[in-house]
Design a protein around this motif. Structure first.
Motif, PDB file in Angstrom:
ATOM      1  N   TYR A 622       0.837  -1.205   0.000  1.00  0.00           N
ATOM      2  CA  TYR A 622       0.000   0.000   0.000  1.00  0.00           C
ATOM      3  C   TYR A 622       0.870   1.252   0.000  1.00  0.00           C
ATOM      4  O   TYR A 622       0.659   2.180  -0.802  1.00  0.00           O
ATOM      5  N   ILE A 623       1.869   1.311   0.889  1.00  0.00           N
ATOM      6  CA  ILE A 623       2.695   2.513   1.019  1.00  0.00           C
ATOM      7  C   ILE A 623       3.425   2.826  -0.277  1.00  0.00           C
ATOM      8  O   ILE A 623       3.456   3.980  -0.732  1.00  0.00           O
ATOM      9  N   PHE A 624       4.009   1.809  -0.905  1.00  0.00           N
ATOM     10  CA  PHE A 624       4.816   2.067  -2.098  1.00  0.00           C
ATOM     11  C   PHE A 624       3.940   2.478  -3.280  1.00  0.00           C
ATOM     12  O   PHE A 624       4.336   3.308  -4.096  1.00  0.00           O
ATOM     13  N   ALA A 625       2.732   1.912  -3.371  1.00  0.00           N
ATOM     14  CA  ALA A 625       1.807   2.350  -4.422  1.00  0.00           C
ATOM     15  C   ALA A 625       1.365   3.787  -4.183  1.00  0.00           C
ATOM     16  O   ALA A 625       1.290   4.595  -5.120  1.00  0.00           O
ATOM     17  N   GLN A 626       1.074   4.117  -2.933  1.00  0.00           N
ATOM     18  CA  GLN A 626       0.694   5.490  -2.620  1.00  0.00           C
ATOM     19  C   GLN A 626       1.858   6.463  -2.847  1.00  0.00           C
ATOM     20  O   GLN A 626       1.645   7.616  -3.228  1.00  0.00           O
ATOM     21  N   ALA A 627       3.072   5.999  -2.630  1.00  0.00           N
ATOM     22  CA  ALA A 627       4.245   6.849  -2.876  1.00  0.00           C
ATOM     23  C   ALA A 627       4.327   7.259  -4.336  1.00  0.00           C
ATOM     24  O   ALA A 627       4.652   8.409  -4.656  1.00  0.00           O
ATOM     25  N   GLN A 628       4.044   6.327  -5.236  1.00  0.00           N
ATOM     26  CA  GLN A 628       4.105   6.658  -6.669  1.00  0.00           C
ATOM     27  C   GLN A 628       3.043   7.692  -7.024  1.00  0.00           C
ATOM     28  O   GLN A 628       3.283   8.594  -7.825  1.00  0.00           O
ATOM     29  N   ASP A 629       1.874   7.570  -6.427  1.00  0.00           N
ATOM     30  CA  ASP A 629       0.813   8.550  -6.672  1.00  0.00           C
ATOM     31  C   ASP A 629       1.215   9.915  -6.110  1.00  0.00           C
ATOM     32  O   ASP A 629       0.950  10.958  -6.724  1.00  0.00           O
ATOM     33  N   SER A 630       1.866   9.932  -4.952  1.00  0.00           N
ATOM     34  CA  SER A 630       2.319  11.187  -4.356  1.00  0.00           C
ATOM     35  C   SER A 630       3.352  11.873  -5.243  1.00  0.00           C
ATOM     36  O   SER A 630       3.327  13.096  -5.416  1.00  0.00           O
ATOM     37  N   ILE A 631       4.269  11.100  -5.805  1.00  0.00           N
ATOM     38  CA  ILE A 631       5.282  11.651  -6.699  1.00  0.00           C
ATOM     39  C   ILE A 631       4.628  12.239  -7.940  1.00  0.00           C
ATOM     40  O   ILE A 631       4.962  13.348  -8.374  1.00  0.00           O
ATOM     41  N   GLU A 663      -4.066   7.975   1.031  1.00  0.00           N
ATOM     42  CA  GLU A 663      -5.450   8.433   0.964  1.00  0.00           C
ATOM     43  C   GLU A 663      -6.407   7.617   1.810  1.00  0.00           C
ATOM     44  O   GLU A 663      -7.562   8.016   1.997  1.00  0.00           O
ATOM     45  N   SER A 664      -5.967   6.483   2.372  1.00  0.00           N
ATOM     46  CA  SER A 664      -6.924   5.562   2.997  1.00  0.00           C
ATOM     47  C   SER A 664      -6.702   5.275   4.467  1.00  0.00           C
ATOM     48  O   SER A 664      -7.607   4.734   5.114  1.00  0.00           O
ATOM     49  N   LEU A 665      -5.536   5.587   5.030  1.00  0.00           N
ATOM     50  CA  LEU A 665      -5.262   5.236   6.420  1.00  0.00           C
ATOM     51  C   LEU A 665      -5.176   6.494   7.277  1.00  0.00           C
ATOM     52  O   LEU A 665      -4.387   7.400   6.999  1.00  0.00           O
ATOM     53  N   LEU A 666      -5.981   6.540   8.323  1.00  0.00           N
ATOM     54  CA  LEU A 666      -5.968   7.645   9.278  1.00  0.00           C
ATOM     55  C   LEU A 666      -5.127   7.233  10.482  1.00  0.00           C
ATOM     56  O   LEU A 666      -5.319   6.147  11.033  1.00  0.00           O
ATOM     57  N   VAL A 667      -4.215   8.114  10.897  1.00  0.00           N
ATOM     58  CA  VAL A 667      -3.304   7.837  12.007  1.00  0.00           C
ATOM     59  C   VAL A 667      -3.455   8.933  13.055  1.00  0.00           C
ATOM     60  O   VAL A 667      -3.382  10.125  12.742  1.00  0.00           O
ATOM     61  N   ALA A 668      -3.654   8.539  14.305  1.00  0.00           N
ATOM     62  CA  ALA A 668      -3.743   9.491  15.411  1.00  0.00           C
ATOM     63  C   ALA A 668      -2.731   9.092  16.479  1.00  0.00           C
ATOM     64  O   ALA A 668      -2.995   8.187  17.284  1.00  0.00           O
ATOM     65  N   PRO A 669      -1.553   9.707  16.502  1.00  0.00           N
ATOM     66  CA  PRO A 669      -0.550   9.373  17.520  1.00  0.00           C
ATOM     67  C   PRO A 669      -1.077   9.619  18.929  1.00  0.00           C
ATOM     68  O   PRO A 669      -1.966  10.442  19.154  1.00  0.00           O
ATOM     69  N   VAL A 670      -0.495   8.886  19.878  1.00  0.00           N
ATOM     70  CA  VAL A 670      -0.886   8.980  21.280  1.00  0.00           C
ATOM     71  C   VAL A 670       0.180   9.778  22.028  1.00  0.00           C
ATOM     72  O   VAL A 670       1.376   9.509  21.890  1.00  0.00           O
ATOM     73  N   GLY A 748     -16.312   0.064  -8.452  1.00  0.00           N
ATOM     74  CA  GLY A 748     -15.344   1.066  -8.890  1.00  0.00           C
ATOM     75  C   GLY A 748     -14.205   1.297  -7.921  1.00  0.00           C
ATOM     76  O   GLY A 748     -13.230   1.971  -8.261  1.00  0.00           O
ATOM     77  N   THR A 749     -14.285   0.772  -6.703  1.00  0.00           N
ATOM     78  CA  THR A 749     -13.177   0.890  -5.752  1.00  0.00           C
ATOM     79  C   THR A 749     -11.943   0.212  -6.332  1.00  0.00           C
ATOM     80  O   THR A 749     -12.005  -0.916  -6.805  1.00  0.00           O
ATOM     81  N   LYS A 750     -10.805   0.907  -6.271  1.00  0.00           N
ATOM     82  CA  LYS A 750      -9.594   0.402  -6.905  1.00  0.00           C
ATOM     83  C   LYS A 750      -8.422   0.364  -5.949  1.00  0.00           C
ATOM     84  O   LYS A 750      -8.376   1.100  -4.957  1.00  0.00           O
ATOM     85  N   ALA A 751      -7.468  -0.479  -6.272  1.00  0.00           N
ATOM     86  CA  ALA A 751      -6.166  -0.498  -5.609  1.00  0.00           C
ATOM     87  C   ALA A 751      -5.124  -0.756  -6.683  1.00  0.00           C
ATOM     88  O   ALA A 751      -5.226  -1.723  -7.442  1.00  0.00           O
ATOM     89  N   VAL A 752      -4.123   0.107  -6.750  1.00  0.00           N
ATOM     90  CA  VAL A 752      -3.060  -0.034  -7.745  1.00  0.00           C
ATOM     91  C   VAL A 752      -2.008  -0.998  -7.212  1.00  0.00           C
ATOM     92  O   VAL A 752      -1.599  -0.920  -6.043  1.00  0.00           O
ATOM     93  N   LEU A 753      -1.585  -1.903  -8.047  1.00  0.00           N
ATOM     94  CA  LEU A 753      -0.498  -2.831  -7.707  1.00  0.00           C
ATOM     95  C   LEU A 753       0.780  -2.338  -8.364  1.00  0.00           C
ATOM     96  O   LEU A 753       0.797  -2.017  -9.553  1.00  0.00           O
TER      97      LEU A 753
END
Length: 824
Positions: A622-631, A663-670, A748-753
C-alpha cells in the motif's frame, strides 16, 4: 514587517505609499504570454498636475492560462500520467530593476519536455479551454482587484486586493524625494495585502512547528537552525494554502515577511525588501489540485526506492562508537527481530575539528571500506548512509587546499569568510564555483567507492548575507541565504543519481527552500524528547506536506535529551507510520534496550519497536503504491494533512495532531502515557485496522491504547493490499502472497499494484457484482478478505461452528472462515 501602527497611523520611522487608483491599463506581451499592465499612481489623479512628483507602481497581471491535456513526462518509471492544468499565474512585478540571480525557475524534473509544451502553447489558440480563474477590476478610479473562479459569479471571490493593499515603503521615512538619490542608508520595501475571508485559514509556508493555522502569526521566511520549539524554521517555503480553495506561491528565494491576519486582521500581507515582488495565485478548487499545479511550477517530488522506507538506525550525534559498537547494535536488533534497512554513521565518523573533509577517523574506523563490506555481507543491514555538511573546519589538512583553489565563500575584501559557529574557523563551500562543486562531488564519489549508498545533508541554514562575495558575482547574497539549500541538495542528489540511478538516489536533508522537494527526502530537525516536541514535529510535517513535499521523517524518540520509555514507545508508533523512519538522538543512543534497561516484556521498547517495524513491512504494498501517486501528483505521502483528503469538512482544517498515511489510512498518535487519545473521524464508516471495529463519522472519538496499537483507521471504500502475515522485509514482490482486504468497497473501488521498482503492474477493481477484477496479477497464495465486522458476525451466525476464540486478533478475520460475499 509591519508598516502601520494600528489601522490609522503609519509605523514609526516608515514612509508608506499605496497604489491609490488604476490610472491606465495596457496590454503587454511577455515570455509567459499576454497580460495587462496597470499603471497605479500613489494618489488619485483629479487634475493634470496630480501626475507630477509622485511615485507609482507598475502591476502586471498575466491573463489566466490553461495547458491543454497533453501527455506529461513520466514522473516515475512505469507510469504514464496526464498533464494537469498549468498553475495560473498572477504576477506582481512591482519593479524598477530586474531580479538578481539566482531566481527560482519553474523547471520540472525533465525540463526539455515541459519547455516544449510552453513553446507550443504560445503558438496555439485553444478557445475551447475555459479559464478556471479570472481577475476583475472593481472600479475604474479605485484600486481594487478581485480574483474569482470563472464558473462562479464575481461575488464568490477567492481573495481581493482592495484599497491600500499594494504599496511601497521607505525606512527611515523620507520627507523629500531628493533623499532617494542615495539609497545606501535607506531600506525600500514592496508589499501586497490579500483579503482573508470570514473563517478562512492559511497553512503551509514550510516546516513550521507552531500553530497549524497561520492566521494571527507573523512569519519570516528565512532559513535558520532554531530547533522545533521556536518560530524559526529549517525549511521555509514561500507557498501557502488557503481553506478557500487556492494557494499563493511567492516567487523569490530571498527573505519574505508575512503578516497573516496580524497587522491587519482581515489581510495577508507579503513584503520583501527591494522594488519587485512576484507571486502566483493557483486555483484548485481542492487542495490536491492546488498542490498538483504548484508541483508543476516548482518541480515534482523525486522518486525514492523501496528500501528507504525501512528502518534507519544511527548511533546518534555525540555518542562514542566504533566498528564494535556498530556491530553490537545491529546484532542486538537482529536478536530482537527488528530488521534494519539502513545504518547511518553520524558526525563522528569524521575526525574532531575537521568536519567536513570526508575522511574517516582512522583511530575509530581503521578499515571503513572493509567494515561497510562486512556489514552488508552479514545481512544485518542493506544500505549505509553517512553524515555530511557544506562546511570545512580550519584544522583539516584539506582547508589550505580549499582556500588556495577558491572553493570557499569569501568576504568582500577577498579574505575567506570564517567564523566559529559550529566548527573552529570554518569556511563555507561556495557552490556557485564549478570547481568547488567538482571537488565536493569527488569527495562524495570516494565515499561511494567505499560502499556508502546515501548521504545525510545536514546544515545549510547559517549562510551569511552581509560582507560576503560569491564566486558568481552576479548572485544576490540575500537571495543566496535560502537558495543555498537548493543548490547544495541538488548537487548531492544528482551525484547520487549519477552513481546509483535516477530513482535510487536518497539524501536525508534538514534545510530546504521552494523546489527542494525534487531532492527527497527531509527530516524534521532537532526536537526534544517530550510529547510536546512530538506534537511540534507533527505540526511541522503537516505544514511541509502542504508545501509540496512528499516524504518526511523525524528523529524517533526525540533528538535532545533522554526519552522516558513510554515516550520512546509512543514515538516509535508515530515514527513508523511516517513515510520514512529513523532512530536518531543527540547524546544518547536510540537502540531500544538502552532506553528501558532491556525490558523483555511484550510491551518493552524492543518488542514495541519490532511490532511497528513489522507492521510497516506488511503495509509496504500500500505505502509504495501510494508513494508513486504522491510523486506523480505532488502530494505528501505522510504526513498528509486531513484537509487534503476532506477539504469540505471545516474541522479537517483545524486538525494538527493526526494525519493520513496516503489516501486511505488515518493515524492518530498517542501523547499520553496511559494511552488516552482523542481524535476526529470525518464523514463515513471507518474500520479499526487492529480490531475491525467500525465507527461512523463525522465526530470525535476517545480511546485508550496499549503501546502495540494506536488509532489506525481504514477509510470506507478501500481495497487495502498488505504483505503476508509475519512479513519482515521492506522490499519484496508486492503482488505475491499478499492479503487484500476490502473495507465497505463499492463498485469502482480500486487499488493499484506496483512492483518493487514502483512500476504499475495492475489494478484491482470491484466490479458491478462485487467481484474483484484484476486478481490474475496476484501471485502465489494471495487472498482476498472482507473485513467489515457486520459481515463477520453474519458469518458467525450462519455457521455456529465458528467462535470468537478462532478470530485472529491481528486481522479480526475468523481463522479458516469461508469465502464471504462482496459487500457493495
Amino acid at each position: 514587517m509591519r508598516f502601520r501602527d494600528g489601522q490609522w497611523l503609519v509605523a514609526e520611522g516608515m514612509r508608506v505609499e499605496y497604489a491609490e487608483e488604476v490610472y491606465r491599463i495596457t496590454e503587454t506581451e511577455t515570455p509567459a504570454g499576454k497580460g495587462l499592465s496597470l499603471l497605479c499612481p500613489s494618489k488619485k489623479i483629479m487634475t493634470r498636475g496630480d501626475v507630477l512628483n509622485l511615485s507609482s507602481l507598475s502591476i502586471v497581471c498575466f491573463l489566466p492560462i490553461v495547458l491543454p491535456q497533453w501527455p506529461a513526462p513520466d514522473s516515475h518509471p512505469g507510469h504514464r500520467t496526464r498533464h494537469p492544468r498549468r498553475p495560473l499565474r498572477h504576477h506582481h512585478p512591482l519593479a524598477r530593476r530586474p531580479p538578481s540571480r539566482p531566481q527560482l525557475r519553474p523547471l520540472p524534473r525533465r525540463p526539455s519536455r515541459l519547455n516544449l509544451l510552453h513553446h507550443q502553447l504560445r503558438r496555439r489558440h485553444h478557445p475551447h479551454v475555459r479559464h478556471p480563474l479570472r481577475h476583475r477590476l472593481l472600479h475604474p478610479h479605485d484600486f481594487a482587484i478581485s480574483f474569482h473562479p470563472s464558473h462562479l459569479p464575481p461575488t464568490k471571490h477567492l481573495t481581493t486586493l482592495l484599497n491600500r493593499s499594494v504599496g511601497l515603503a521607505y525606512s527611515p521615512a523620507t520627507s523629500n524625494p531628493l533623499q532617494t538619490a542615495d539609497m545606501r542608508n535607506l531600506k525600500h520595501y514592496i508589499f501586497t495585502q490579500t483579503t482573508l475571508g470570514v473563517g478562512e485559514s492559511v497553512h503551509g509556508l514550510g516546516e513550521r512547528f507552531g500553530a497549524f493555522n497561520k492566521v494571527g502569526q507573523q512569519v519570516n521566511l528565512w532559513n535558520a537552525d532554531g530547533g522545533t520549539s521556536s518560530d524559526q524554521a529549517y525549511k521555509n517555503i514561500s507557498f501557502w494554502m488557503s481553506s478557500r480553495g487556492y494557494g499563493i506561491f511567492i516567487d523569490t528565494p530571498e527573505r519574505v515577511e508575512l503578516e497573516i491576519g496580524s497587522e491587519r486582521c482581515c489581510r495577508v500581507q507579503t513584503s520583501v525588501e527591494g522594488q519587485r515582488l512576484r507571486w502566483y495565485i493557483i486555483y484548485g478548487p481542492t487542495p490536491k489540485e492546488v498542490l498538483e499545479r504548484y508541483s508543476i511550477l516548482t518541480g515534482k517530488p523525486g522518486g525514492v526506492p523501496g528500501w528507504s522506507f525501512g528502518l534507519w538506525l544511527s548511533t546518534s550525534f555525540t555518542t562514542s562508537y566504533d566498528e564494535g559498537t556498530v556491530n553490537s547494535f545491529l546484532e542486538g536488533m537482529k536478536e530482537r527481530d527488528i530488521p534494519v534497512e539502513v545504518f547511518h554513521f553520524d558526525c563522528f565518523w569524521l575526525r574532531a575539528f575537521q568536519w567536513c573533509d570526508f575522511v574517516f577517523d582512522e583511530d575509530m574506523f581503521p578499515d571503513p571500506k572493509g567494515q561497510i563490506s562486512r556489514l552488508k555481507a552479514s545481512g544485518m543491514v542493506k544500505k549505509v548512509c553517512v553524515w555530511t555538511n557544506p562546511y570545512l573546519g580550519q584544522a583539516s589538512p584539506v582547508f589550505k587546499e580549499a582556500v588556495e583553489k577558491g572553493y570557499l565563500l569569501k568576504r568582500k575584501n577577498g579574505d575567506v569568510f570564517q567564523w566559529d559557529l559550529w566548527q573552529t574557523g570554518m569556511g563555507i563551500v561556495d557552490f556557485t564555483n564549478p570547481a568547488a562543486c567538482g571537488w565536493f562531488v569527488s569527495c562524495l564519489e570516494r565515499l561511494f567507492d567505499m560502499g556508502v549508498d546515501s548521504i545525510k545533508t545536514d546544515f545549510g541554514e547559517r549562510i551569511p548575507h552581509e560582507d560576503v562575495q560569491w564566486f558568481d558575482t552576479a548572485v544576490d547574497p540575500k537571495r543566496m541565504h535560502n537558495y543555498y539549500a537548493f543548490i547544495y541538495n541538488k548537487l548531492v542528489y544528482e551525484t547520487l543519481q549519477k552513481r546509483y540511478g535516477a530513482d535510487e538516489a536518497v539524501l536525508f536533508a534538514r534545510t530546504a527552500t521552494a523546489g527542494t522537494q525534487r531532492f527527497p527526502l527531509t527530516w524534521g530537525g532537532d526536537c526534544e524528547s517530550t510529547p510536546e516536541a512530538m506534537a511540534e514535529s507533527i505540526r511541522g510535517g503537516l505544514s511541509l506536506g502542504l508545501s509540496g513535499f512528499a516524504f518526511w521523517s523525524v528523529d524517533i524518540g526525540g533528538f535532545e535529551g533522554y526519552p522516558a520509555p513510554w515516550i520512546y514507545k509512543r514515538w516509535v508508533a508515530f515514527g513508523l507510520l511516517c513515510s520514512h523512519s529513523r532512530l536518531h538522538g543527540s547524546n544518547s543512543y536510540r537502540v531500544p534496550w538502552t532506553v528501558d534497561e532491556d525490558d523483555k516484556g511484550d510491551e518493552g521498547c524492543s518488542a514495541t519497536l519490532a511490532k511497528w517495524t513489522h507492521l510497516k513491512a506488511r503495509l509496504m504494498p500500500y505505502i509504495f503504491a501510494q508513494a508513486q501517486d504522491s510523486i506523480r501528483r505532488g502530494l505528501p505521502l505522510s504526513l498528509r494533512a486531513m484537509c487534503i483528503e476532506f477539504p469540505e469538512d471545516p474541522t479537517s482544517w483545524t486538525l494538527d495532531s493526526q494525519f493520513m498515511l496516503g489516501e486511505s489510512l488515518l493515524v492518530a498518535p498517542v501523547f499520553e502515557e496511559d494511552g488516552d487519545v482523542q481524535f476526529y473521524l470525518p464523514k463515513g464508516r471507518w474500520t479499526n485496522f487492529f480490531t475491525g471495529e467500525v465507527k461512523s463519522g463525522p465526530g470525535w472519538a476517545e480511546e485508550r491504547h496499549s503501546f502495540a496499537t494506536l488509532p489506525l483507521y481504514v477509510r470506507e471504500g478501500t481495497l487495502l493490499v498488505l504483505g503476508r502475515e509475519g512479513e519482515r522485509r521492506t522490499v519484496y514482490d508486492y503482488t505475491e502472497a499478499v492479503e487484500v482486504r476490502t473495507y465497505f468497497a463499492v463498485e469502482g473501488t480500486k487499488a493499484v499494484l506496483v512492483d518493487s521498482e514502483g512500476a504499475e503492474v495492475g489494478v484491482l477493481e470491484v466490479g458491478k457484482g462485487g467481484e474483484v477484477k484484476g486478481q490474475e496479477k496476484l501471485k502465489g497464495e494471495s487472498v482476498v478478505k472482507v473485513t467489515e465486522v457486520e459481515d463477520i458476525r453474519e458469518a458467525l451466525t450462519r455457521d455456529p461452528n465458528f467462535s470468537k476464540s478462532k478470530f485472529n486478533p491481528y486481522t479480526n478475520i475468523p481463522a479458516g472462515a469461508p469465502e464471504l460475499p462482496w459487500i457493495r
